[in-house]
Design a protein around this motif. Structure first.
Motif, mmCIF file in Angstrom:
data_model
loop_
_atom_site.group_PDB
_atom_site.id
_atom_site.type_symbol
_atom_site.label_atom_id
_atom_site.label_comp_id
_atom_site.label_asym_id
_atom_site.label_seq_id
_atom_site.Cartn_x
_atom_site.Cartn_y
_atom_site.Cartn_z
ATOM 1 N N LEU A 1 11.199 -39.827 -6.453
ATOM 2 C CA LEU A 1 12.166 -39.831 -5.308
ATOM 3 C C LEU A 1 11.816 -38.542 -4.540
ATOM 4 C CD1 LEU A 1 14.188 -41.263 -3.478
ATOM 5 C CD2 LEU A 1 15.915 -40.224 -4.692
ATOM 6 N N PHE A 2 11.272 -38.702 -3.066
ATOM 7 C CA PHE A 2 11.227 -37.640 -2.244
ATOM 8 C C PHE A 2 12.333 -37.578 -1.218
ATOM 9 C CE2 PHE A 2 7.147 -38.774 -3.894
ATOM 10 C CZ PHE A 2 6.561 -37.431 -4.016
ATOM 11 N N THR A 3 13.404 -36.674 -1.581
ATOM 12 C CA THR A 3 14.502 -36.619 -0.517
ATOM 13 C C THR A 3 14.120 -35.735 0.647
ATOM 14 O OG1 THR A 3 15.565 -35.063 -2.068
ATOM 15 C CG2 THR A 3 15.886 -37.098 -2.643
ATOM 16 N N GLY A 4 14.766 -35.996 1.617
ATOM 17 C CA GLY A 4 14.588 -34.964 2.781
ATOM 18 C C GLY A 4 13.358 -34.833 3.190
ATOM 19 N N VAL A 5 12.292 -35.742 2.938
ATOM 20 C CA VAL A 5 11.069 -35.481 3.653
ATOM 21 C C VAL A 5 11.047 -35.842 5.303
ATOM 22 C CG1 VAL A 5 9.762 -35.628 1.464
ATOM 23 C CG2 VAL A 5 10.269 -37.497 2.844
ATOM 24 N N GLU B 1 2.774 -37.335 -4.456
ATOM 25 C CA GLU B 1 2.605 -36.457 -2.974
ATOM 26 C C GLU B 1 2.902 -37.431 -1.722
ATOM 27 O OE1 GLU B 1 -0.079 -32.756 -1.996
ATOM 28 O OE2 GLU B 1 -0.829 -34.607 -0.671
ATOM 29 N N VAL B 2 3.873 -37.086 -1.003
ATOM 30 C CA VAL B 2 3.992 -37.933 0.181
ATOM 31 C C VAL B 2 3.939 -36.991 1.459
ATOM 32 C CG1 VAL B 2 6.046 -38.979 1.300
ATOM 33 C CG2 VAL B 2 5.766 -39.444 -1.099
ATOM 34 N N ASN C 1 14.308 -40.358 2.924
ATOM 35 C CA ASN C 1 13.969 -40.302 1.586
ATOM 36 C C ASN C 1 12.670 -41.315 1.405
ATOM 37 O OD1 ASN C 1 16.023 -38.664 1.097
ATOM 38 N ND2 ASN C 1 17.173 -40.197 0.344
ATOM 39 N N VAL C 2 11.805 -40.940 0.363
ATOM 40 C CA VAL C 2 10.684 -42.055 0.185
ATOM 41 C C VAL C 2 10.690 -42.204 -1.319
ATOM 42 C CG1 VAL C 2 8.146 -42.313 0.208
ATOM 43 C CG2 VAL C 2 9.259 -41.221 2.229
ATOM 44 N N ASN C 3 10.628 -43.430 -1.837
ATOM 45 C CA ASN C 3 10.512 -43.843 -3.192
ATOM 46 C C ASN C 3 8.955 -44.170 -3.474
ATOM 47 O OD1 ASN C 3 11.104 -44.414 -6.077
ATOM 48 N ND2 ASN C 3 11.507 -46.260 -5.553
ATOM 49 N N LEU C 4 8.380 -43.365 -4.425
ATOM 50 C CA LEU C 4 7.145 -43.900 -4.756
ATOM 51 C C LEU C 4 7.157 -44.321 -6.210
ATOM 52 C CD1 LEU C 4 3.899 -43.417 -4.173
ATOM 53 C CD2 LEU C 4 4.181 -41.271 -5.241
ATOM 54 N N ARG D 1 5.662 -32.776 -2.846
ATOM 55 C CA ARG D 1 4.908 -32.922 -3.958
ATOM 56 C C ARG D 1 5.927 -32.836 -5.132
ATOM 57 N NH1 ARG D 1 -1.036 -30.645 -5.011
ATOM 58 N NH2 ARG D 1 -1.518 -32.637 -6.319
ATOM 59 N N GLU D 2 5.915 -33.977 -5.905
ATOM 60 C CA GLU D 2 6.760 -34.018 -7.249
ATOM 61 C C GLU D 2 5.831 -34.353 -8.370
ATOM 62 O OE1 GLU D 2 9.863 -33.611 -7.568
ATOM 63 O OE2 GLU D 2 10.314 -33.038 -5.377
#
Length: 135
Positions: free
Chosen positions: A101-105, A73-74, A51-54, A82-83
């Motif tokens: 929060l981008f999960t499973g990227v 966008e990560v 995961n990545v937290n932006l 994109r979220e």
């Protein structure tokens, strides 16, 4: 004094809460396009396994209630996600941190080599330029 300079002075210098990557005042910034009553003070991305937290810190000086949108966008190696998120503002000066929060990227147990993140904020069609950071 122009509105952007006022916002910069009112919000103080941006602080970087992210440990891995961050963009702050003094770094190369995009052009000042976008809403005049909105100032991005920092953007940071923090990886955590897959995961990545932006996080985007902004200072808002809008006198009427409105909806503020953050788009992010990560990119992790070859995978991109994109979220977006919208929050309702009450119509007063405030600092706030918007998080996506981008999960499973990524399917890595550890931090991948190449992570790029970018974000922009605004009201509907009136959005700021993209603010980018790399980890």
């Amino acid at each position: 004094m122009n509105r952007r300079r006022f916002l910069r002075r009112a919000s103080g210098l941006g602080t970087c809460a992210a440990l891995s990557g961050c963009l702050e005042f003094g770094d190369d910034q995009p052009s000042t396009q976008g809403p005049e009553d909105l100032l991005v003070t920092s953007i940071g991305a923090q990886p955590d396994g897959g995961n990545v937290n932006l996080a985007v810190e902004v200072y808002v000086d809008r006198t009427e209630p409105t909806e503020l949108t953050v788009e992010g966008e990560v990119s992790v190696d070859e995978t991109a996600a994109r979220e977006s998120r919208t929050v309702r503002l009450s119509g007063e000066r405030k600092r706030l941190t918007l998080q996506l929060l981008f999960t499973g990227v990524a399917s890595y147990p550890s931090v991948p080599e190449d992570i790029r993140a970018r974000a922009r904020v605004g009201y509907g069609d009136e959005m700021s330029a993209w603010y980018e950071t790399a980890l």
